[in-house]
Design an enzyme around this catalytic site. Structure first.
Site, mmCIF file in Angstrom:
data_model
loop_
_atom_site.group_PDB
_atom_site.id
_atom_site.type_symbol
_atom_site.label_atom_id
_atom_site.label_comp_id
_atom_site.label_asym_id
_atom_site.label_seq_id
_atom_site.Cartn_x
_atom_site.Cartn_y
_atom_site.Cartn_z
ATOM 1 N N LYS A 144 0.713 -0.955 -0.136
ATOM 2 C CA LYS A 144 -0.155 -0.095 -0.409
ATOM 3 C C LYS A 144 0.991 1.348 0.151
ATOM 4 O O LYS A 144 0.715 1.762 0.778
ATOM 5 C CB LYS A 144 -0.428 -0.066 1.331
ATOM 6 C CG LYS A 144 -2.282 0.509 0.853
ATOM 7 C CD LYS A 144 -3.479 0.599 1.469
ATOM 8 C CE LYS A 144 -4.796 1.439 1.476
ATOM 9 N NZ LYS A 144 -4.914 1.674 0.965
ATOM 10 N N LEU A 200 -4.165 -4.995 -3.812
ATOM 11 C CA LEU A 200 -3.954 -4.303 -2.641
ATOM 12 C C LEU A 200 -4.051 -6.272 -1.557
ATOM 13 O O LEU A 200 -5.835 -6.285 -2.453
ATOM 14 C CB LEU A 200 -4.230 -3.537 -2.411
ATOM 15 C CG LEU A 200 -3.998 -3.186 -0.984
ATOM 16 C CD1 LEU A 200 -3.129 -2.775 -0.780
ATOM 17 C CD2 LEU A 200 -5.002 -1.494 -0.420
HETATM 18 C C1 LIG Z 1 -6.023 0.225 -5.448
HETATM 19 C C2 LIG Z 1 -7.029 -0.757 -3.979
HETATM 20 N N1 LIG Z 1 -7.817 -2.283 -3.929
HETATM 21 C C3 LIG Z 1 -8.127 -2.770 -2.831
HETATM 22 C C4 LIG Z 1 -8.703 -1.912 -2.018
HETATM 23 C C5 LIG Z 1 -9.241 -2.244 -0.953
HETATM 24 O O1 LIG Z 1 -9.100 -2.038 0.259
HETATM 25 P P1 LIG Z 1 -9.505 -1.859 2.067
HETATM 26 O O2 LIG Z 1 -10.852 -2.973 1.934
HETATM 27 O O3 LIG Z 1 -8.608 -2.626 2.648
HETATM 28 O O4 LIG Z 1 -9.566 -0.507 2.583
HETATM 29 C C6 LIG Z 1 -7.999 -0.319 -1.337
HETATM 30 C C7 LIG Z 1 -8.271 1.015 -0.638
HETATM 31 O O5 LIG Z 1 -8.637 2.060 -1.110
HETATM 32 C C8 LIG Z 1 -7.270 0.142 -2.542
HETATM 33 O O6 LIG Z 1 -6.537 1.707 -3.425
#
Ligand SMILES: Cc1ncc(COP(=O)(O)O)c(C=O)c1O
Length: 286
Positions: A144, A200
């Protein structure tokens, strides 16, 4: 009120030097943590993912989990809303511009909070539009990282097309959204792409799969082809701030019958119920 490098202050007073490596190189990682009724949701998972991201960029974690917890609690207490979106960010600190890691430089640590605005009922009832695009990001999308330029450009493509999100396709398979994870429903089965370096590992993604598992909703975690995306019965988007949303229009064509589907409705309700039990502190994983 925000937290910056050991101090709490109004955001207007927060300053960082222009040589911060976050500013110069995008050299840092972050987390976004939803807060419901002043309780951070799945904080342990977010802190674990923060550690994973820090390990991924070879930056030492400046705080123990207990220290993070107390910083997070103080920022929550210092802001007005009961429901907040916490943004937590660590960069490799301030140093003369040079790609190589600086030695002995303390990281920059920043935490801010905004009111959490979850999707309004009208949007959930109608669903949202999405477009598709080629996933042209790097090959460590599991970190991230604050360097989000590809995500920014990909998400803006959706906005320019009057849509909400961009679904990313890499070599014929769906990875995720520009700022979200994506699930499909095919033949009544919930499909999720496997966690790997191309997406992610979403905390909301985990919650959705846990809820599916715990409530006998059939699901499969496997690679999802572009063809399956284009012929899905339902498409769902998940993220910490948008929770679960139905995508009902993809590249201008209706998804399924063009309305939010049954699996969405069930998961959305389970998610809301789960949130309530967590807020009441029922001893569940928080
Ligand atoms: C690229 C990306 N994928 C997935 C997610 C979702 O992750 P989370 O459920 O931990 O917010 C995010 C969250 O902003 C993101 O930026």
């Amino acid at each position: 009120m925000i937290y910056l490098n050991g101090h709490f202050m109004p955001i207007e007073e927060a300053r960082i030097p222009v040589l911060d490596r976050g500013f110069i190189f995008g050299d840092g990682v972050y987390e976004v943590i939803p807060v419901y009724s002043r309780k951070p949701f799945r904080l342990a998972d977010h802190l674990q993912r923060l550690q994973y991201s820090l390990d991924g960029i070879r930056l030492q974690n400046p705080h123990s989990d207990d220290e993070w917890r107390s910083l997070v609690e103080r920022v929550i207490a210092g802001n007005e809303s009961d429901d907040q979106s916490l943004y937590l960010h660590v960069t490799r600190g301030v140093a003369k511009r040079d790609h190589a890691f600086p030695k002995g430089v303390p990281p920059t640590v920043f935490i801010m909070s905004n009111p959490l605005l979850t999707p309004p009922q009208e949007l959930l009832a109608a669903g949202v539009a999405a477009i598709t695009a080629n996933d042209n990001r790097w090959l460590r999308c599991d970190i991230k990282a604050i360097s989000l330029l590809p995500n920014v450009l990909l998400r803006q493509m959706a906005i320019d097309a009057g849509a909400t999100e961009t679904l990313l396709l890499r070599e014929g398979f769906m990875t995720e959204g520009a700022a979200s994870n994506i699930f499909l429903v095919k033949n009544g089965i919930l499909l999720a792409p496997p966690k790997n370096h191309l997406m992610l590992p979403g905390i909301t993604y985990d919650v959705v799969l846990e809820l599916a598992h715990g409530h006998q909703i059939q699901y499969e975690v496997r690679e999802i082809s572009e063809y399956e995306v284009r012929t899905a019965q339902e498409i769902l988007l998940t993220s910490s701030t948008r929770e679960i949303m139905p995508i009902t229009l993809l590249d201008g064509k209706p998804v399924g019958d063009g309305k939010p589907g049954l699996v969405f409705e069930v998961l959305y309700q389970l998610y809301q119920n789960y949130k309530l039990t967590v807020m009441r502190g029922a001893g569940l994983k928080v």
